[in-house]
Write a protein that holds these residues in place. Structure first.
Motif, PDB file in Angstrom:
ATOM      1  N   PRO A   1     -44.396  13.725 -15.931  1.00 17.02           N
ATOM      2  CA  PRO A   1     -44.310  13.992 -17.374  1.00 17.02           C
ATOM      3  C   PRO A   1     -44.069  12.720 -18.172  1.00 17.02           C
ATOM      4  O   PRO A   1     -43.360  11.816 -17.729  1.00 17.02           O
ATOM      5  CB  PRO A   1     -43.126  14.957 -17.477  1.00 17.02           C
ATOM      6  CG  PRO A   1     -42.325  14.738 -16.243  1.00 17.02           C
ATOM      7  CD  PRO A   1     -43.298  14.345 -15.177  1.00 17.02           C
ATOM      8  N   SER A   2     -44.675  12.659 -19.352  1.00 17.57           N
ATOM      9  CA  SER A   2     -44.482  11.517 -20.242  1.00 17.57           C
ATOM     10  C   SER A   2     -43.116  11.579 -20.903  1.00 17.57           C
ATOM     11  O   SER A   2     -42.553  10.561 -21.292  1.00 17.57           O
ATOM     12  CB  SER A   2     -45.559  11.515 -21.331  1.00 17.57           C
ATOM     13  OG  SER A   2     -46.810  11.877 -20.819  1.00 17.57           O
ATOM     14  N   SER A   3     -42.603  12.799 -21.055  1.00 20.57           N
ATOM     15  CA  SER A   3     -41.315  13.005 -21.708  1.00 20.57           C
ATOM     16  C   SER A   3     -40.665  14.263 -21.141  1.00 20.57           C
ATOM     17  O   SER A   3     -41.358  15.206 -20.751  1.00 20.57           O
ATOM     18  CB  SER A   3     -41.512  13.159 -23.222  1.00 20.57           C
ATOM     19  OG  SER A   3     -40.337  13.637 -23.846  1.00 20.57           O
ATOM     20  N   THR A   4     -39.358  14.248 -21.097  1.00 21.57           N
ATOM     21  CA  THR A   4     -38.620  15.435 -20.654  1.00 21.57           C
ATOM     22  C   THR A   4     -37.825  16.035 -21.814  1.00 21.57           C
ATOM     23  O   THR A   4     -36.866  16.771 -21.607  1.00 21.57           O
ATOM     24  CB  THR A   4     -37.673  15.085 -19.491  1.00 21.57           C
ATOM     25  OG1 THR A   4     -36.811  14.007 -19.885  1.00 21.57           O
ATOM     26  CG2 THR A   4     -38.461  14.684 -18.254  1.00 21.57           C
ATOM     27  N   GLU A   5     -38.254  15.703 -23.026  1.00 22.90           N
ATOM     28  CA  GLU A   5     -37.593  16.256 -24.207  1.00 22.90           C
ATOM     29  C   GLU A   5     -37.674  17.782 -24.175  1.00 22.90           C
ATOM     30  O   GLU A   5     -38.728  18.354 -23.884  1.00 22.90           O
ATOM     31  CB  GLU A   5     -38.260  15.720 -25.478  1.00 22.90           C
ATOM     32  CG  GLU A   5     -37.517  16.070 -26.752  1.00 22.90           C
ATOM     33  CD  GLU A   5     -38.089  15.360 -27.971  1.00 22.90           C
ATOM     34  OE1 GLU A   5     -37.679  15.697 -29.099  1.00 22.90           O
ATOM     35  OE2 GLU A   5     -38.945  14.465 -27.793  1.00 22.90           O
ATOM     36  N   GLU A   6     -36.578  18.434 -24.471  1.00 23.40           N
ATOM     37  CA  GLU A   6     -36.503  19.887 -24.352  1.00 23.40           C
ATOM     38  C   GLU A   6     -37.351  20.575 -25.424  1.00 23.40           C
ATOM     39  O   GLU A   6     -37.360  20.163 -26.587  1.00 23.40           O
ATOM     40  CB  GLU A   6     -35.048  20.349 -24.472  1.00 23.40           C
ATOM     41  CG  GLU A   6     -34.823  21.781 -24.027  1.00 23.40           C
ATOM     42  CD  GLU A   6     -33.354  22.154 -23.965  1.00 23.40           C
ATOM     43  OE1 GLU A   6     -33.059  23.330 -23.703  1.00 23.40           O
ATOM     44  OE2 GLU A   6     -32.504  21.257 -24.191  1.00 23.40           O
TER      45      GLU A   6
END
Length: 213
Positions: free
Chosen positions: A47-52
């Motif tokens: 993933p590029s980001s794990t922002e919720e």
């Protein structure tokens, strides 16, 4: 003599088995939770980001728990997720449709709503999901209202992520489906685009993917 023939057959069988082509495949749960900006991120399962994020179900979805189509929002910003190619959320993988990642013959197809993500319905040699396309209409067979009864050449299109060629293919109709199968060394079959439904397409993809899970 019989023993010699037996050993010869076993030897030939071992050669054929060794030469069988191995295809990449993906199982449900292979994608870590997060946002995937590009196809490269998806193929690398990083993933590029794990922002919720959280989702809001689209209208007329069949499930509010984990719908087949949804709009995602960043939890902290409360803004819609628009640009990423995919989102992995609570064990499910969702894709939106981008022209830049589809086969050239499919460039004339656009979703009827942008930034909408579609849940992967089948995993294996091909990742499979469905999207409604702009400017098309669907004919429901036998008067049924479920999209599963729509013919393959209608508004709802089955889409596969071809892991071999690293691109998405929109399965437009029966001829297109058989062409796709032929190019991937899979047997073609008799198919009528007017009567072959999205439900039938799901079964065909499951039949193929079952051997790669």
């Amino acid at each position: 003599m019989k023993l010699y023939i037996l050993f010869a057959l076993l030897f030939i069988s071992s050669i054929v088995t060794a030469q069988e082509k191995e295809y990449p495949s993906i199982k449900k749960g292979d994608f870590p939770e997060g946002i995937y900006m590009t196809l490269e991120d998806v193929l690398n399962k990083k993933p590029s980001s794990t922002e919720e994020v959280y989702f809001r179900a689209c209208e007329k979805c069949d499930s509010l728990d984990m719908p087949e189509k949804a709009f995602f929002y960043f939890k902290q910003k409360n803004k819609r997720v628009k640009v990423p190619l995919a989102v992995s959320h609570k064990g499910e993988m969702y894709f939106q449709t981008y022209r830049k990642y589809t086969n050239k013959k499919d460039n004339g197809y656009d979703p009827d709503q942008y930034s909408r993500f579609c849940k992967v319905l089948n995993y294996g040699r091909f990742i499979y999901f469905e999207e409604n396309m702009k400017g098309l209409w669907s004919k429901a067979l036998l008067g049924a209202l479920t999209p599963l009864a729509y013919s393959i050449n209608g508004k709802t299109k089955g889409i596969v992520l071809d892991l071999d060629n690293k691109e998405f293919n929109i399965l437009q109709n029966c001829d297109d489906l058989n062409d796709f199968l032929s190019k991937h060394d899979l047997p073609e079959f008799q198919c009528n685009s007017e009567t072959f439904t999205i439900g039938d397409l799901r079964k065909k993809i499951e039949e193929i993917n079952l051997h790669y899970r």
